[in-house]
Write a protein that holds these residues in place. Structure first.
Motif, PDB file in Angstrom:
ATOM      1  N   SER A 123       0.814  -1.115  -0.070  1.00 21.13           N
ATOM      2  CA  SER A 123       0.089  -0.005   0.016  1.00 21.13           C
ATOM      3  C   SER A 123       0.839   1.350  -0.101  1.00 21.13           C
ATOM      4  O   SER A 123       2.035   1.162   0.225  1.00 21.13           O
ATOM      5  CB  SER A 123      -0.947  -0.009   1.142  1.00 21.13           C
ATOM      6  N   LYS A 124       0.204   2.340  -0.331  1.00 23.91           N
ATOM      7  CA  LYS A 124       1.237   3.514  -0.659  1.00 23.91           C
ATOM      8  C   LYS A 124       1.461   4.277   0.740  1.00 23.91           C
ATOM      9  O   LYS A 124       2.670   4.695   0.679  1.00 23.91           O
ATOM     10  CB  LYS A 124       0.233   4.744  -1.148  1.00 23.91           C
ATOM     11  N   ALA A 165       8.217   3.373  -0.459  1.00 22.48           N
ATOM     12  CA  ALA A 165       6.817   3.059  -1.148  1.00 22.48           C
ATOM     13  C   ALA A 165       7.191   2.462  -2.546  1.00 22.48           C
ATOM     14  O   ALA A 165       8.176   2.364  -2.967  1.00 22.48           O
ATOM     15  CB  ALA A 165       6.155   4.447  -1.454  1.00 22.48           C
ATOM     16  N   ALA A 196      -1.382  -3.575  -1.312  1.00 21.73           N
ATOM     17  CA  ALA A 196      -2.103  -2.496  -2.004  1.00 21.73           C
ATOM     18  C   ALA A 196      -3.774  -2.865  -1.866  1.00 21.73           C
ATOM     19  O   ALA A 196      -4.209  -4.039  -2.221  1.00 21.73           O
ATOM     20  CB  ALA A 196      -1.686  -2.477  -3.184  1.00 21.73           C
ATOM     21  N   ASP A 199      -4.966   2.016  -4.544  1.00 16.75           N
ATOM     22  CA  ASP A 199      -3.434   2.015  -4.611  1.00 16.75           C
ATOM     23  C   ASP A 199      -3.035   1.162  -5.872  1.00 16.75           C
ATOM     24  O   ASP A 199      -2.409   1.695  -6.777  1.00 16.75           O
ATOM     25  CB  ASP A 199      -2.845   0.916  -3.495  1.00 16.75           C
ATOM     26  N   TRP A 221      -1.426   2.727  -9.355  1.00 13.47           N
ATOM     27  CA  TRP A 221      -0.135   2.337  -9.879  1.00 13.47           C
ATOM     28  C   TRP A 221      -0.241   2.097 -11.403  1.00 13.47           C
ATOM     29  O   TRP A 221       0.532   2.137 -12.153  1.00 13.47           O
ATOM     30  CB  TRP A 221       0.187   0.731  -9.081  1.00 13.47           C
TER      31      TRP A 221
END
Length: 463
Positions: A191-192, A199, A409, A413, A417
């Motif tokens: 996840s961010k 990250a 994520a 997220d 991406w």
């Protein structure tokens, strides 16, 4: 034409195993353990000729991505293993632990069978510690993030930081078939907002994407809200004179919990409290986290640079030996017990749940995904009784499920991406429960022009 066959983590979460064939080169992406109710399927044939595999790329060292690697070697794999340095370090301790559990279960079942006169009915362990040592006697290539390596004149790979756990990577494979093409295997994406790690690295382009979808049906609660909920659950239970059991995965989640408890110590919230890290594997994994400070994010790295251990504090006791673990039973109040396994499928956490889950003063805090068919899933699904070591036990402890700590994520997220990827033609969804994958597919249809397909078990796809 290049093709991919998915021999695991297709229409299910665990057992990651994807075979990429480009011309004469055969590359296996992960070879993980199947978890949950289908666990016995680990003993089934792999579905392909292990001896024909040229390369094995490990995205990260969670057991559902590496747990069948010793079986792969047993069945004839003699190729090269490629992963980040941290992944290989962690994989070694994870696989030794897995082998120990397999051997222990075998001995338990053998004793029972001997008493019945049916010793020939007991299946040998999937692998042993000796098989794990065979894995690490093989040729290994330890690669850094962003390091491109050629596997053939027409084929190269690059590992990028996946932001999931220490050493985790997604794999970008670039190859030529008249024209240049590329396929990305996501492994598991982080996840961010991560408590410990840097990250997830953006991906600029790919024609084909094999994408995990564990949390494709939801968005996590904010990390800040999850931290607040975690600390409140701890504080409230301690104030009530109770104890907290935290079933925790040895990798990443345990280190995150230690970091949060480190903060609580600094805030003065753990006075007259005892904290037990009751997991030999987690103790060893934490040593590896200390070994790679460059992978820790800025806030945690700052503590390291100042000589402060983010994974230790005065209230913490390590209990690697079994006798130390048993002695925790004598502590009846104001204790926090961190133990594996994270899904309550085995390990020391079962003893602690048996001792404490019936007491309404106590609490169980789940901070990780619980696969269907596991004891952890039964507990969070509010089953009134759970069966532990043959005994039905009433669930009276308070149950907290805090998903904001997920190392995976969520759908937002993953969508963010994907958004900047140039040339993306098709997304193949893997690593998810089928109902969640259907929801994720619908979600992505509204946000991308790429075709989306849910991969079926053993399905071969030409890319």
């Amino acid at each position: 034409m290049a093709k991919v066959t998915s021999y695991g983590a297709a229409s299910t979460v665990t057992g990651s195993c994807h075979l990429l064939e480009v011309s004469s080169v055969r590359i296996l992406i992960d070879c993980g353990m199947i978890q949950g109710s289908q666990w016995r399927d680990n003993y089934a044939p792999l579905g392909f000729d292990a001896a024909s595999i040229d390369y094995l790329i490990l995205t990260h060292a969670h057991n559902d991505h590496i747990g069948r690697v010793p079986k792969l070697v047993k069945e004839g794999f003699r190729g090269e293993i490629i992963a980040t340095e941290a992944t290989l370090d962690i994989a070694y301790i994870m696989l030794l632990d897995s082998a120990a559990l397999l051997e222990e279960e075998y001995q338990t079942q053998l004793k029972k069978a001997l008493r019945r006169g049916e010793e020939n009915s007991v299946q040998e362990p999937l692998y042993t510690k000796e098989h794990v040592e065979m894995v690490f006697a093989r040729k290994m290539r330890r690669v850094a993030y962003e390091q491109t390596i050629a596997l053939a004149p027409f084929l190269k790979i690059t590992l990028h930081n996946a932001g999931h756990i220490m050493g985790s990577a997604y794999v970008n494979v670039e190859y030529e078939e008249d024209v240049r093409k590329s396929v990305i295997f996501s492994g598991d994406l982080g996840s961010k907002n991560r408590l410990l790690l840097n990250a997830l690295t953006p991906a600029s382009h790919a024609q084909t994407l094999y994408l995990e979808s564990t949390y494709g049906d939801r968005e996590h609660r904010s990390l800040e809200e999850s931290i607040r909920e975690f600390k409140e659950a701890i504080t409230q239970t301690l104030d009530d004179g109770g104890c907290i059991v935290i079933p925790s995965f040895a990798l990443e989640r345990t280190q995150e919990i230690l970091w949060l408890l480190h903060q609580m110590h600094q805030e003065g919230s753990l006075r007259n409290c005892r904290v037990f890290l009751d997991s030999p594997l987690a103790i060893e994994a934490t040593k590896i986290y200390r070994k790679y400070p460059a992978q820790l994010n800025q806030p945690v790295g700052l503590h390291v640079s100042l000589g402060d251990d983010p994974f230790s504090f005065p209230e913490l006791a390590l209990t690697p030996k079994k006798k130390d673990s048993i002695e925790i039973n004598d502590v009846q109040k104001r204790a926090i017990i961190i133990a594996g396994s994270g899904m309550c499928t085995g390990g020391r956490v079962l003893h602690h749940l048996k001792q404490r889950i019936w007491n309404p003063k106590n609490a169980v805090i789940f901070v990780g995904f619980q696969v269907q068919g596991t004891l952890g899933r039964e507990i969070i699904d509010h089953e009134p009784f759970v069966r532990i070591y043959g005994e039905d036990i009433k669930v009276r402890a308070k149950i907290h499920t805090i998903n904001g700590f997920s190392a995976h994520a969520d759908r937002a997220d993953m969508s963010a991406w994907i958004a900047p990827m140039e040339g993306l033609h098709t997304i193949y969804l893997i690593h998810g429960e089928i109902d969640k994958m259907e929801l994720f597919k619908a979600y992505l249809h509204e946000r991308t022009q790429a075709k989306i397909h849910i991969v079926k078990p053993d399905e071969t796809i030409y890319i």
